[in-house]
Design an enzyme around this catalytic site. Structure first.
Site, short mmCIF file in Angstrom:
data_model
loop_
_atom_site.label_atom_id
_atom_site.label_comp_id
_atom_site.label_asym_id
_atom_site.label_seq_id
_atom_site.Cartn_x
_atom_site.Cartn_y
_atom_site.Cartn_z
N SER A 157 46.64 27.96 51.21
CA SER A 157 47.16 27.65 49.88
C SER A 157 48.00 26.38 49.88
CB SER A 157 47.99 28.83 49.36
OG SER A 157 47.15 29.94 49.14
N ARG A 159 47.04 22.50 48.05
CA ARG A 159 48.00 21.82 47.18
C ARG A 159 48.45 20.50 47.75
NH1 ARG A 159 47.85 26.92 46.35
NH2 ARG A 159 48.53 27.92 44.40
N ARG A 174 32.94 34.41 39.21
CA ARG A 174 34.40 34.60 39.08
C ARG A 174 34.88 34.03 37.74
NH1 ARG A 174 37.15 33.10 44.82
NH2 ARG A 174 39.02 33.89 43.77
N SER A 213 44.44 35.57 37.11
CA SER A 213 44.60 34.67 38.27
C SER A 213 45.75 33.71 38.03
CB SER A 213 43.32 33.87 38.51
OG SER A 213 43.54 32.92 39.55
N SER A 214 46.63 33.59 39.01
CA SER A 214 47.72 32.60 38.94
C SER A 214 47.18 31.19 39.13
CB SER A 214 48.76 32.90 40.03
OG SER A 214 48.21 32.56 41.30
N ASP A 221 46.16 39.22 48.49
CA ASP A 221 45.35 38.99 49.69
C ASP A 221 45.69 39.95 50.82
OD1 ASP A 221 44.98 35.36 49.37
OD2 ASP A 221 44.21 37.06 48.22
N LYS A 239 38.15 38.38 43.40
CA LYS A 239 38.21 37.45 44.53
C LYS A 239 36.79 37.13 44.98
CE LYS A 239 42.62 38.05 44.39
NZ LYS A 239 43.47 37.05 43.77
N ARG A 282 37.35 43.39 45.99
CA ARG A 282 37.84 43.90 47.29
C ARG A 282 38.28 45.36 47.21
NH1 ARG A 282 40.87 38.24 48.89
NH2 ARG A 282 39.03 37.25 49.84
N ARG A 312 38.22 37.99 54.25
CA ARG A 312 39.30 38.98 54.38
C ARG A 312 38.76 40.38 54.62
NH1 ARG A 312 43.44 35.87 54.04
NH2 ARG A 312 43.46 34.15 52.54
O1 LIG Z 1 46.76 29.83 44.45
C1 LIG Z 1 46.34 30.19 45.58
O2 LIG Z 1 46.38 29.50 46.60
C2 LIG Z 1 45.80 31.57 45.70
C3 LIG Z 1 46.09 32.51 44.73
C4 LIG Z 1 45.65 33.91 44.78
O3 LIG Z 1 44.66 34.11 43.80
P1 LIG Z 1 45.01 34.71 42.33
O4 LIG Z 1 46.13 33.90 41.79
O5 LIG Z 1 43.73 34.53 41.61
O6 LIG Z 1 45.41 36.14 42.55
C5 LIG Z 1 45.08 34.31 46.14
O7 LIG Z 1 44.27 35.49 46.02
C6 LIG Z 1 44.25 33.21 46.73
O8 LIG Z 1 43.83 33.59 48.03
C7 LIG Z 1 44.99 31.90 46.87
C1 LIG Z 2 40.71 34.71 47.06
C2 LIG Z 2 40.95 33.85 48.03
O1 LIG Z 2 40.87 32.47 47.90
P1 LIG Z 2 40.19 31.69 46.68
O2 LIG Z 2 40.68 32.34 45.40
O3 LIG Z 2 40.67 30.30 46.85
O4 LIG Z 2 38.70 31.84 46.82
C3 LIG Z 2 41.37 34.30 49.37
O5 LIG Z 2 41.62 33.43 50.24
O6 LIG Z 2 41.46 35.53 49.58
#
Ligand SMILES: O=C(O)C1=C[C@@H](OP(=O)(O)O)[C@@H](O)[C@H](O)C1
Ligand SMILES: C=C(OP(=O)(O)O)C(=O)O
Length: 422
Positions: free
Chosen positions: A21, A25, A120, A165-166, A308, A335, A339, A380
């Site tokens: 992550s 960024r 998605r 989703s964030s 995650d 995801k 999951r 995962r």
């Molecule tokens: O912003 C990010 O780096 C992530 C946000 C999360 O997703 P959501 O915000 O969709 O839950 C996480 O599941 C993903 O692995 C990475």
């Molecule tokens: C959901 C994941 O990543 P992304 O949303 O970037 O596919 C993850 O790493 O579990």
């Protein structure tokens, strides 16, 4: 590709890989700046998708880059219109962030991805970008990639659903500083996965951008800003480290290095394991987590901030005494795979008493039996089932190549600590 996992007594030391992550960024903010070096980046299939996308928008990897330092020549908030479709492969973070970056370009950008990406959801982000003056739509009118974005986004006031989703909010925070008008983002409902938005805000502010948090659920972003990232050190990844922590708690003794305090929500696993009865210590100064085999008991865990961790927690619950309830988890269905469903199907094959509900899993702990299980092409799912196999023995997992998404050296690390992998 398949691997066979044997019951394992492990003991060893691994370094947590760099955070996926933070790497996404850092590369994106570097590309939105003039020139910056990203130190100790994660180089994996997902982050390579982000690099390819940013090159399509006009950034370049400087020839002086080295293995552990990516020097990026950026486009200073002015991406060019790509000369081809951008393929984000399996990376949701790349898709969302690049969808918003595309709204800063004059022309139209097409973004697609693999079969998982193309189912998605993205509707809240597309609606927000349309409200902000861009033209954003999915080619099948279902909010899913392939997506077309025509800029430029101008800024303004938008409401966005935070429950799916964030990444939608992170994507807007990364692009709106370059809009010509001020932007207000008002989040409706619970902001799931909030720690990732905290990471985004912190990194943008470190790069000199002004992001004003107005209460818990809204942000004000002044217009026509610059990003001035010069250098960024990527921290270790707690999500990737979760499998090694679980392996230590269930199968032996582990030291995981490169784990320092950060905004990562998945650091919560340390306290969760402590609540389950694990012998676990975190030396924050040295960045080391030590965990050893313990008698664990199931607990209730709200995963609204830590989606995650769910595959790892499901395996921990399966190997514990009593009942584990993983709740507030509906967003974990969106995801790489659903999951909640995937872990239910696979752990049932291993004799685990697991029940799937709309937004939670209920796991009655006990023994885990070896089985032939499916990894769902989801990194995962594969890594969590590998830990289950180390407990159960005689477990065959397919699609193991998917670990290249976030932890390319995962199975090498397992072998290094004495796990039976063949
Ligand atoms: O912003 C990010 O780096 C992530 C946000 C999360 O997703 P959501 O915000 O969709 O839950 C996480 O599941 C993903 O692995 C990475
Ligand atoms: C959901 C994941 O990543 P992304 O949303 O970037 O596919 C993850 O790493 O579990």
């Amino acid at each position: 590709m398949k691997l066979i996992i044997q019951r394992s007594d492990i003991k060893g030391v691994v370094n947590a890989p760099p955070s996926k992550s933070y790497t996404h960024r850092a590369i994106a903010i570097a590309a939105l700046s003039k020139k910056a070096s990203v130190n100790n980046p994660l180089i994996s299939e997902d982050t390579k998708a982000t690099i390819r996308a940013l090159e399509a928008f006009g950034a370049s990897i400087d020839s002086k880059s080295k293995k552990d330092t990516l020097i990026i020549n950026g486009f200073e908030g002015k991406p060019k219109t790509p000369g081809n479709v951008i393929d984000v492969a399996n990376s949701g973070t790349t898709l969302r962030i690049m969808t918003a970056v595309a709204s800063l370009a004059d022309g139209a950008t097409v973004l697609t991805g693999d079969a998982s990406i193309r189912i998605r959801p993205n509707t809240p982000l597309l609606n927000a970008l349309n409200d902000l003056g861009a033209e954003a739509f999915s080619t099948r009118n279902n909010g899913m990639a392939p997506i077309v974005i025509r800029g430029k986004m101008r800024g303004g006031r938008i409401y966005i659903d935070g429950s799916i989703s964030s990444q939608f909010i992170s994507a807007l925070l990364i692009s709106c500083p370059f809009a010509r008008n001020e932007t207000s983002i008002l989040i409706k409902g619970e902001l799931k996965s909030r720690p990732y938005v905290n990471i985004t805000v912190r990194m943008l502010q470190d790069a000199g951008a002004r992001i004003i948090a107005d209460g818990l659920n809204s942000f004000i972003i002044p217009p026509e800003q610059e990003c001035n990232m010069r250098s960024y050190n990527v921290p270790g990844d707690f999500s990737s480290a979760s499998y090694m922590m679980a392996a230590g708690a269930l199968c032996g003794e582990m030291v995981i290095k490169n784990l320092f305090p950060s905004e990562q929500g998945d650091a919560a696993l340390i306290e969760i394991l402590r609540r389950m009865g694990a012998q676990i210590q975190w030396d924050e100064k040295r960045g080391e987590v030590k965990v050893s085999k313990s008698r664990l008991k199931g607990i209730s865990v709200d995963v609204g901030k830590t989606p995650d961790l769910v595959p790892t927690l499901a395996v921990l619950g399966a190997a514990s005494e009593g009942t584990m309830v993983i709740e507030n988890a509906e967003h974990v269905r969106y995801k790489e795979t659903d999951r909640l469903h995937a872990m239910t199907v696979e752990l049932k094959k291993m004799g685990v008493d697991i029940t799937e509900e709309k937004d939670r899993l209920i796991i009655k702990g006990g023994s885990i039996k070896g089985a032939e299980v499916h990894g769902w092409d989801d990194h995962r799912i594969v890594m969590a089932l590998a830990v289950a196999g180390m407990v159960a023995g005689d477990t065959t997992i397919d699609t193991v190549e998917s670990v290249s998404i976030s932890y390319p050296g995962f199975f090498e690390d397992l072998r290094k600590i004495g796990a039976g992998v063949s």
